[in-house]
Every structure is written in C-alpha cells, then in structure tokens.
Design a protein around this motif. Structure first.
Motif, PDB file in Angstrom:
ATOM      1  N   VAL A 253      20.941  10.768   5.708  1.00 22.08           N
ATOM      2  CA  VAL A 253      21.680  10.591   4.457  1.00 22.08           C
ATOM      3  C   VAL A 253      22.051   9.127   4.313  1.00 22.08           C
ATOM      4  N   SER A 254      21.933   8.594   3.083  1.00 21.92           N
ATOM      5  CA  SER A 254      22.281   7.199   2.829  1.00 21.92           C
ATOM      6  C   SER A 254      23.036   7.104   1.509  1.00 21.92           C
ATOM      7  N   GLY A 255      23.485   5.871   1.192  1.00 19.91           N
ATOM      8  CA  GLY A 255      24.157   5.647  -0.077  1.00 19.91           C
ATOM      9  C   GLY A 255      25.448   6.417  -0.223  1.00 19.91           C
ATOM     10  N   ASP A 256      26.289   6.390   0.810  1.00 14.87           N
ATOM     11  CA  ASP A 256      27.569   7.108   0.770  1.00 14.87           C
ATOM     12  C   ASP A 256      27.386   8.593   0.511  1.00 14.87           C
ATOM     13  N   GLY A 257      26.346   9.146   1.117  1.00 15.55           N
ATOM     14  CA  GLY A 257      26.115  10.577   0.992  1.00 15.55           C
ATOM     15  C   GLY A 257      25.456  11.020  -0.294  1.00 15.55           C
ATOM     16  N   LYS A 258      24.935  10.069  -1.070  1.00 14.57           N
ATOM     17  CA  LYS A 258      24.343  10.422  -2.363  1.00 14.57           C
ATOM     18  C   LYS A 258      22.845  10.689  -2.284  1.00 14.57           C
ATOM     19  N   TRP A 259      22.192  10.144  -1.266  1.00 17.79           N
ATOM     20  CA  TRP A 259      20.733  10.227  -1.203  1.00 17.79           C
ATOM     21  C   TRP A 259      20.278  10.815   0.124  1.00 17.79           C
ATOM     22  N   LEU A 260      19.265  11.632   0.038  1.00 15.48           N
ATOM     23  CA  LEU A 260      18.620  12.193   1.232  1.00 15.48           C
ATOM     24  C   LEU A 260      17.293  11.487   1.435  1.00 15.48           C
ATOM     25  N   HIS A 261      17.122  10.879   2.611  1.00 16.86           N
ATOM     26  CA  HIS A 261      15.861  10.224   2.963  1.00 16.86           C
ATOM     27  C   HIS A 261      15.045  11.159   3.847  1.00 16.86           C
ATOM     28  N   VAL A 262      13.793  11.365   3.460  1.00 18.58           N
ATOM     29  CA  VAL A 262      12.852  12.153   4.252  1.00 18.58           C
ATOM     30  C   VAL A 262      11.689  11.243   4.613  1.00 18.58           C
ATOM     31  N   GLU A 263      11.416  11.125   5.893  1.00 17.52           N
ATOM     32  CA  GLU A 263      10.345  10.243   6.343  1.00 17.52           C
ATOM     33  C   GLU A 263       9.289  11.047   7.099  1.00 17.52           C
ATOM     34  N   VAL A 264       8.033  10.720   6.830  1.00 19.51           N
ATOM     35  CA  VAL A 264       6.904  11.301   7.558  1.00 19.51           C
ATOM     36  C   VAL A 264       6.204  10.140   8.250  1.00 19.51           C
ATOM     37  N   LEU A 265       6.299  10.097   9.581  1.00 18.37           N
ATOM     38  CA  LEU A 265       5.752   8.986  10.363  1.00 18.37           C
ATOM     39  C   LEU A 265       4.609   9.493  11.244  1.00 18.37           C
ATOM     40  N   ASP A 266       3.582   8.666  11.386  1.00 23.70           N
ATOM     41  CA  ASP A 266       2.479   9.011  12.274  1.00 23.70           C
ATOM     42  C   ASP A 266       2.062   7.780  13.058  1.00 23.70           C
ATOM     43  N   ASN A 267       1.260   7.977  14.106  1.00 20.36           N
ATOM     44  CA  ASN A 267       0.762   6.860  14.923  1.00 20.36           C
ATOM     45  C   ASN A 267      -0.725   6.633  14.685  1.00 20.36           C
ATOM     46  N   GLY A 268      -1.147   6.849  13.423  1.00 18.10           N
ATOM     47  CA  GLY A 268      -2.547   6.632  13.064  1.00 18.10           C
ATOM     48  C   GLY A 268      -2.851   5.175  12.787  1.00 18.10           C
ATOM     49  N   GLY A 269      -3.874   4.939  11.978  1.00 16.91           N
ATOM     50  CA  GLY A 269      -4.342   3.582  11.731  1.00 16.91           C
ATOM     51  C   GLY A 269      -3.527   2.788  10.742  1.00 16.91           C
ATOM     52  N   GLY A 270      -2.605   3.424  10.020  1.00 19.35           N
ATOM     53  CA  GLY A 270      -1.779   2.707   9.060  1.00 19.35           C
ATOM     54  C   GLY A 270      -2.493   2.458   7.743  1.00 19.35           C
ATOM     55  N   ILE A 271      -1.780   1.796   6.826  1.00 20.63           N
ATOM     56  CA  ILE A 271      -2.301   1.492   5.493  1.00 20.63           C
ATOM     57  C   ILE A 271      -2.214  -0.016   5.269  1.00 20.63           C
ATOM     58  N   SER A 272      -3.310  -0.634   4.886  1.00 20.34           N
ATOM     59  CA  SER A 272      -3.303  -2.077   4.641  1.00 20.34           C
ATOM     60  C   SER A 272      -2.589  -2.391   3.331  1.00 20.34           C
ATOM     61  N   ARG A 273      -2.153  -3.640   3.188  1.00 24.51           N
ATOM     62  CA  ARG A 273      -1.478  -4.053   1.959  1.00 24.51           C
ATOM     63  C   ARG A 273      -2.395  -3.916   0.745  1.00 24.51           C
ATOM     64  N   GLU A 274      -3.672  -4.116   0.970  1.00 24.47           N
ATOM     65  CA  GLU A 274      -4.629  -4.003  -0.130  1.00 24.47           C
ATOM     66  C   GLU A 274      -4.609  -2.608  -0.733  1.00 24.47           C
ATOM     67  N   HIS A 275      -4.527  -1.588   0.145  1.00 20.13           N
ATOM     68  CA  HIS A 275      -4.550  -0.208  -0.335  1.00 20.13           C
ATOM     69  C   HIS A 275      -3.152   0.307  -0.677  1.00 20.13           C
ATOM     70  N   ALA A 276      -2.106  -0.278  -0.044  1.00 23.72           N
ATOM     71  CA  ALA A 276      -0.753   0.256  -0.213  1.00 23.72           C
ATOM     72  C   ALA A 276      -0.288   0.211  -1.659  1.00 23.72           C
ATOM     73  N   ASN A 277      -0.726  -0.797  -2.419  1.00 18.92           N
ATOM     74  CA  ASN A 277      -0.286  -0.928  -3.806  1.00 18.92           C
ATOM     75  C   ASN A 277      -1.062  -0.032  -4.761  1.00 18.92           C
ATOM     76  N   LYS A 278      -2.059   0.696  -4.242  1.00 15.11           N
ATOM     77  CA  LYS A 278      -2.899   1.509  -5.132  1.00 15.11           C
ATOM     78  C   LYS A 278      -2.900   2.991  -4.773  1.00 15.11           C
ATOM     79  N   VAL A 279      -2.327   3.364  -3.627  1.00 17.19           N
ATOM     80  CA  VAL A 279      -2.490   4.738  -3.147  1.00 17.19           C
ATOM     81  C   VAL A 279      -1.841   5.768  -4.068  1.00 17.19           C
ATOM     82  N   PHE A 280      -0.878   5.341  -4.903  1.00 16.50           N
ATOM     83  CA  PHE A 280      -0.232   6.289  -5.808  1.00 16.50           C
ATOM     84  C   PHE A 280      -0.928   6.363  -7.167  1.00 16.50           C
TER      85      PHE A 280
END
Length: 336
Positions: A253-280
């Motif tokens: 929880v962050s923002g004085d209890g106003k926001w819930l953060h959910v994170e999905v982390l993996d130990n794979g190859g990652g995402i390059s900056r070139e692709h990170a701005n386009k994946v959505f």
C-alpha cells in the motif's frame, strides 16, 4: 609681475572650474555608468538626491519611470509565457487523448469484425462439444469428460476476450464488485502453476498490503494477472541460461493508504528501452510469429486505465522484468 599674477589667477580659476565641472558632470557620469552596469530589475535608479534639481536628477527620474515600465512589461511577459506553457501542456495532453481515442476507435472497428468472424465458429464448436458430452461420451469416462470441460472453458475464455475488446469502445459499465486482490493473485497463480509452461518456474507470493480490496470486475483483473504471469513465464522460457525461473507476486500500500501496488517480477531476459515504450501499443509484440498477438498488454492497459489506475514497467535494460499495477483502494477518491 602683473602678467605672472594674471597667469596665476587664470590657473587657479581653471583648476577651480575643472573641479566644479568634474563635480557637476564627470563624477555624476561615472556614478551613472557604475550603477547602470550593476543594475537589477528589482532596484531603483536613484542616482542623485531628490533635493538636487538639475538635469541629472531629472534624467534619473525619467530613467526610473522607464525601468518601472520595462519591469511591468517583463512581468506581464513572464505571465504570458506561463500561460502559453500551460496551454502547450494542455495541447500535448489533448493530443495524447486524441491518439488514444483513435487507437480505441481502430481497435473497436477491428474487434467488431473479429467478433463476427469468430463468434459463430465458437458457438458451433461449443454446440458440438455439448453433443459429444451428452450423447457420445459415457458418464463413466471421467478423463474424456474432463478434457471436454477444459476445452469448453478455454473456448469460453476466448469468447470473453472478444467481448472485452468490444467493450473498450464503449463506456465502462457500472456495478463493479469489491474484491480481494490477494485472493485473485493466489487463485490465478495456483491455477497456472499446474501448467507445463511453469514446470521449471517457482511462484512466490509476497502480500504486504494491509488493505487489498478494490472495486473492479473479477474476470477483467483475472485476465490482466493472467497476461502478466504468462508473459513472465515466456520471458523466462526464452532464456537458455536460467537454471531455475522465479516469478514473484508482490503487493503493498502506498500514498497514505490510497493506492494498492501490485508487482509481477521475474528473472527472465527483461525488456529493452526500445521495446518498453511500445509494449502497450495494440498488436505490438516481441514474441516470435505465431506466439503472440500483441493484444495482451494493450488489453491489460485499457482494463487498468478504466479502473482509475495505471500499469507500467518498473525497470528497463536490466535482467528480469518488473510490471507494476497501481489501483485505487476502496474508499479513496484521489485519482492520478
């Protein structure tokens, strides 16, 4: 003697005149130059005492009036520049909204065609599966019955995805339910842990959030989490140098209890900056042909955005991927 006396008087008068001229002209000019060289807009050009009523005093008065007008004009210019900058920011935001609306319109038109072309075959397949279940398969053949039920479940999931794509071009319907993110994450993770894709991947749950209740559609959020976990598993599988894959589902929880953060982390190859701005972006994928449609993260983005939250990539050009979802917790009013 008389000539010497006259010359001496003339010299004395010349020196006195030069001194007086210096006091009246030369020194004021030097003072004027020194003050103007170090002048700032916040200062006043009071070069000479007010009691002094000569040309230099009047010049000082006129210069002060001129500088005050310049200062007023400068302040008005700064205000105008500030207004222009705010207008530019608003225009950029409006441009982004227009681009997003155009994307939505395009995906809506495409979805309508997809729904029409795929909907009828899906209904026919479901009908045949129902016939096989009711008239061909023996009730005692539990294995075959289980296979048929699994096939029906996956076909219905495809049907739900098509309906979600259609819904993106329409207003989000009301009537969301209050649901537990921890329960959704655990159920989705445990379901996927039985799949062959997860054979060499360990799944960890780190639920630190004291409040995990949000208002949303369960099936939509399930689709988001499913997409993120499957993407993480694909990223790990694509790395030949990983002995043991790991996927972590983290909440806080962050923002004085106003926001819930959910994170999905993996130990794979990652995402390059070139692709990170386009994946959505719709139909953008880094996977091999036939292994991805490029709609998973776009669909996830639209679902989270419709809930008043946001989804982003937490790290770029590093090993592993960190996807972050931020959702408003029940009872909070603030939006991003």
């Amino acid at each position: 003697v008389a000539m010497g006396y006259l010359f001496l008087n003339f010299l004395i008068l010349l020196l006195l005149g030069g001194y007086r001229l210096s006091g009246l002209v030369t020194r004021p000019i030097h003072k004027f130059v020194a003050i103007t060289d170090s002048y700032r807009f916040t200062e006043s050009l009071d070069l000479f005492p007010e009691k002094q009523n000569d040309e230099f005093n009047r010049l000082s008065y006129s210069l002060n009036r001129m500088m005050r007008r310049i200062e007023n004009n400068r302040q008005e210019l700064e205000q105008s520049i500030g207004v222009i900058e705010e207008a530019n920011l608003s225009l950029k935001q409006a441009q982004l909204e227009i681009i997003k609306a155009e994307k939505l319109a395009s995906i809506g038109r495409l979805s309508a065609g997809i729904a029409h072309e795929i909907g009828n075959p899906i209904s026919i397949v479901l009908g045949y599966l129902g016939l096989i279940k009711s008239s061909v398969i023996s009730p005692d053949d539990h294995r075959t019955m289980d296979y048929i039920q699994r096939a029906e479940m996956e076909i219905n999931r495809i049907n739900n995805i098509i309906r979600q794509l259609l819904d993106f071009s329409r207003p989000v319907p009301a009537g969301f339910t209050d649901l537990s993110i921890h329960e959704l994450l655990y159920n989705t993770g445990r379901m996927l842990s039985q799949q062959p894709l997860m054979d060499n991947i360990r799944l960890f749950f780190d639920f630190s959030a004291s409040n995990d209740v949000v208002s949303a559609d369960y099936n939509q959020l399930h689709q988001v989490v499913l997409n993120l976990i499957l993407n993480a598993a694909d990223s790990i599988s694509a790395c030949s140098n990983i002995d043991q894959g790991e996927i972590r589902l983290v909440t806080e929880v962050s923002g004085d209890g106003k926001w819930l953060h959910v994170e999905v982390l993996d130990n794979g190859g990652g995402i390059s900056r070139e692709h990170a701005n386009k994946v959505f972006d719709p139909f953008y994928t880094t996977k091999d042909t036939g292994k991805g449609t490029g709609l998973g993260l776009y669909v996830s983005y639209m679902i989270i955005d419709s809930l008043g939250g946001d989804i982003s990539i937490g790290n770029k050009d590093t090993d592993g991927t960190r996807m972050i979802i931020r959702l408003p917790i029940i009872g909070t009013e603030d939006k991003p």
